[in-house]
Design a protein around this motif. Structure first.
Motif, PDB file in Angstrom:
ATOM      1  N   VAL A  54      50.096  35.620  47.505  1.00 21.63           N
ATOM      2  CA  VAL A  54      49.798  34.214  47.812  1.00 21.63           C
ATOM      3  C   VAL A  54      48.305  33.925  47.610  1.00 21.63           C
ATOM      4  CG1 VAL A  54      49.706  32.490  49.664  1.00 21.63           C
ATOM      5  CG2 VAL A  54      51.736  33.924  49.389  1.00 21.63           C
ATOM      6  N   ALA A  55      47.458  34.845  48.083  1.00 26.33           N
ATOM      7  CA  ALA A  55      46.012  34.666  47.936  1.00 26.33           C
ATOM      8  C   ALA A  55      45.613  34.635  46.463  1.00 26.33           C
ATOM      9  CB  ALA A  55      45.271  35.791  48.662  1.00 26.33           C
ATOM     10  N   GLN A  91      48.149  36.268  39.625  1.00 23.93           N
ATOM     11  CA  GLN A  91      46.913  35.660  39.150  1.00 23.93           C
ATOM     12  C   GLN A  91      47.015  35.302  37.666  1.00 23.93           C
ATOM     13  OE1 GLN A  91      43.275  38.114  38.456  1.00 23.93           O
ATOM     14  NE2 GLN A  91      42.385  36.855  40.068  1.00 23.93           N
ATOM     15  N   TRP A  93      51.358  38.458  51.137  1.00 24.47           N
ATOM     16  CA  TRP A  93      50.181  37.653  51.440  1.00 24.47           C
ATOM     17  C   TRP A  93      49.101  37.828  50.378  1.00 24.47           C
ATOM     18  CZ3 TRP A  93      50.776  33.953  54.752  1.00 24.47           C
ATOM     19  CH2 TRP A  93      51.704  34.083  55.791  1.00 24.47           C
ATOM     20  N   CYS A 143      40.849  28.553  50.498  1.00 19.25           N
ATOM     21  CA  CYS A 143      42.068  28.853  51.254  1.00 19.25           C
ATOM     22  C   CYS A 143      42.677  30.183  50.813  1.00 19.25           C
ATOM     23  CB  CYS A 143      43.090  27.732  51.083  1.00 19.25           C
ATOM     24  SG  CYS A 143      42.675  26.219  51.974  1.00 19.25           S
ATOM     25  N   GLY A 144      42.661  30.447  49.512  1.00 15.08           N
ATOM     26  CA  GLY A 144      43.186  31.714  49.014  1.00 15.08           C
ATOM     27  C   GLY A 144      42.422  32.902  49.564  1.00 15.08           C
ATOM     28  N   LEU A 199      46.715  31.258  44.934  1.00 25.03           N
ATOM     29  CA  LEU A 199      45.899  30.126  45.380  1.00 25.03           C
ATOM     30  C   LEU A 199      44.528  30.117  44.702  1.00 25.03           C
ATOM     31  CD1 LEU A 199      46.638  29.921  49.226  1.00 25.03           C
ATOM     32  CD2 LEU A 199      47.022  28.106  47.539  1.00 25.03           C
ATOM     33  N   VAL A 200      43.879  31.269  44.680  1.00 26.26           N
ATOM     34  CA  VAL A 200      42.552  31.344  44.059  1.00 26.26           C
ATOM     35  C   VAL A 200      42.652  31.060  42.563  1.00 26.26           C
ATOM     36  CG1 VAL A 200      40.641  32.888  43.476  1.00 26.26           C
ATOM     37  CG2 VAL A 200      41.572  32.875  45.792  1.00 26.26           C
ATOM     38  N   THR A 236      34.737  34.689  51.457  1.00 26.66           N
ATOM     39  CA  THR A 236      35.189  33.386  51.949  1.00 26.66           C
ATOM     40  C   THR A 236      34.007  32.534  52.394  1.00 26.66           C
ATOM     41  OG1 THR A 236      37.252  34.422  52.712  1.00 26.66           O
ATOM     42  CG2 THR A 236      36.743  32.229  53.551  1.00 26.66           C
ATOM     43  N   ALA A 246      41.360  25.013  47.406  1.00 31.70           N
ATOM     44  CA  ALA A 246      42.408  26.013  47.194  1.00 31.70           C
ATOM     45  C   ALA A 246      41.805  27.404  47.021  1.00 31.70           C
ATOM     46  CB  ALA A 246      43.240  25.648  45.968  1.00 31.70           C
ATOM     47  N   THR A 277      37.095  34.555  42.256  1.00 32.65           N
ATOM     48  CA  THR A 277      38.067  35.197  41.365  1.00 32.65           C
ATOM     49  C   THR A 277      37.684  36.643  41.083  1.00 32.65           C
ATOM     50  OG1 THR A 277      38.505  33.049  40.337  1.00 32.65           O
ATOM     51  CG2 THR A 277      39.245  34.998  39.151  1.00 32.65           C
ATOM     52  N   TYR A 334      43.758  35.913  52.191  1.00 29.72           N
ATOM     53  CA  TYR A 334      43.575  37.358  51.993  1.00 29.72           C
ATOM     54  C   TYR A 334      42.853  37.983  53.190  1.00 29.72           C
ATOM     55  CZ  TYR A 334      41.944  41.809  50.218  1.00 29.72           C
ATOM     56  OH  TYR A 334      41.687  43.153  50.083  1.00 29.72           O
TER      57      TYR A 334
END
Length: 460
Positions: free
Chosen positions: A362-363, A311, A359, A344-345, A366-367, A446, A341, A282, A349
């Motif tokens: 979305v990242a 977020q 995108w 994946c987030g 998800l995070v 990641t 998740a 995060t 990214y």
């Protein structure tokens, strides 16, 4: 025996929510006042950093020590004492005339936060006997705090138009009073039979505090001084040495501050690993996206702030999904899914962030969704995995893992970014090399988060 519902415990929940509100609101509401504080107190940029950083370092460094103390003298007593100190330190803001005085006040607030924050999770856990009710209570408390985190900068900015900057810290006084009243009336005093009777390991407490403080300072030095400076590397090495000494001390002490055997318990180690993954992801992603939007896409600061809304919205609204998810799949699988998740987030990214803001949004979502669930589930699992007389130091471990890995996430992102794009940020605008550098930084985040999540799943 009938299980109490949340409404029956509202004084205690209101008090514990106020404690978490202070933790989340404090730095976020103060950040908007830093330029004003700098002008009025003639403070440099470095000095202003210590206004916020000094609080975080003291807070993170003392949590384990106060968690151990609370398990011995009483969780409720320690929290109430911390709330009194918070009120006094906040009132002292009215008499600040120099930057060093404000830093001292902020350090005292850090001490108060270290006394109160770990106890909030431990006392919330103690209110109920069933895991579902414990999760609901923790979700409620964390939602109040996250709302404070989201609205803090806006409220602070509006307040500065009609009031001096000191008013932003004086807000802590009524918050502390509400917390004191709710906890004093809604939570019974600790049962002496449920307290830990072994003496405090002073040497272990000093080593633990030194390890955490150095670990929190090192990321800041990496971002500020850069990888060419010996300061961050020296701090990191000192943190490693202090950490090794702490482990050796705890293995040989007759009454250790932290029984390392507790960390080997599956629920404890897995919960801490997943909390660490969420904290690093995060913080690191927020840091990267803020720079990406302004330098990679050329957005203005106000636009970049709006760009972080996915977020914020998910962190606040996501609380409604926690209980249904846990009811459907159970605590263990909920931890796996939410941690996955997060990874994946970060992967979204890393792979697609360079193709446009959609995108990135979305990242972020998800995070944030993963972090929202992990924040509650990981803490609950750690509490479930500990003896009843170790719950406060367990809560301190959860908070400390999040605090330290937040700094690590920012430092890792900043360091990889600096290595991959060594030029000045002023040259980064619409630069393909800068976007490539953010990809490498995202990949590093990641890999780190995936390793922590993988370890957590294996342990659980």
């Amino acid at each position: 025996m009938r299980t109490p519902v949340l409404a029956e415990k509202w004084p205690a929940l209101a008090g514990l929510s106020a404690v978490f509100l202070f933790e989340m609101l404090d730095n976020s509401i103060l950040n908007v006042a830093l330029p004003t504080i700098g002008r009025e107190l003639s403070a440099s940029t470095t000095t202003l950093q210590w206004v916020t950083g000094g609080y975080s370092v003291v807070f993170g460094g003392l949590m384990l020590a106060f968690g151990a103390l609370a398990d011995r003298v009483g969780r409720r007593k320690t929290m109430l004492t911390g709330l009194v100190l918070l009120g006094i330190a906040s009132l002292a803001t009215m008499f600040v005339t120099a930057a060093w005085q404000l830093i001292a006040v902020r350090a005292l607030m850090g001490v108060a936060a270290a006394m109160t924050t770990p106890g909030s999770l431990a006392l919330a856990f103690r209110l109920f006997d069933e895991d579902v009710q414990r999760v609901r209570a923790t979700t409620l408390i964390s939602t109040v705090g996250l709302i404070g985190l989201a609205v803090g900068p806006t409220v602070g900015g509006l307040a500065l138009t009609v009031a001096p900057w000191q008013a932003l810290l004086l807000v802590n006084v009524p918050v502390a009073a509400l917390a004191f009243l709710g906890i004093r009336t809604g939570i019974p005093a600790d049962d002496p039979a449920g307290l830990h009777r072994e003496p405090i390991d002073v040497a272990g407490a000093v080593l633990a505090t030194a390890t955490i403080v150095l670990a929190l300072l090192a990321p800041t030095f990496f971002v500020e001084a850069g990888t060419a400076s010996p300061l961050p590397w020296g701090s990191a090495a000192a943190a490693l040495v202090a950490g090794i000494c702490f482990v050796l001390r705890e293995k040989t002490a007759r009454h250790p501050l932290l029984d390392l055997a507790l960390l080997a318990r599956p629920l404890v180690s897995s919960g801490l690993a997943m909390k660490a993954a969420a904290g690093a992801a995060t913080a690191g992603l927020s840091y990267l996206v803020t720079l990406h939007l302004q330098f990679g896409l050329g957005w203005a600061p106000a636009q970049a702030a709006l760009g972080m809304l996915p977020q914020v919205v998910v962190l606040i609204a996501g609380g409604a999904l926690i209980t249904p998810l846990i009811t459907r799949v159970g605590l263990t699988k909920a931890a796996w899914l939410s941690a996955a998740a997060v990874v994946c987030g970060l992967a979204v990214y890393t792979l697609f962030g360079g193709f446009g803001y959609v995108w990135i949004a979305v990242a972020l979502a998800l995070v944030a969704a993963g972090m929202r669930v992990v924040g509650v589930v990981a803490g609950t699992n750690v509490m479930r995995g500990l003896p009843a007389n170790r719950t406060t130091i367990g809560a301190a471990l959860v908070d400390t893992s999040g605090e330290v890995t937040t700094g690590i996430g920012i430092a890792l992102s900043g360091t990889v970014l600096a290595l991959a794009f060594p030029g000045a940020l002023t040259a980064a605008l619409h630069s393909a090399d800068f976007l490539t550098a953010t990809t490498y930084a995202g990949l590093a985040l990641t890999v780190l988060s995936a390793a922590l999540v993988g370890f957590g799943i294996l342990r659980s």
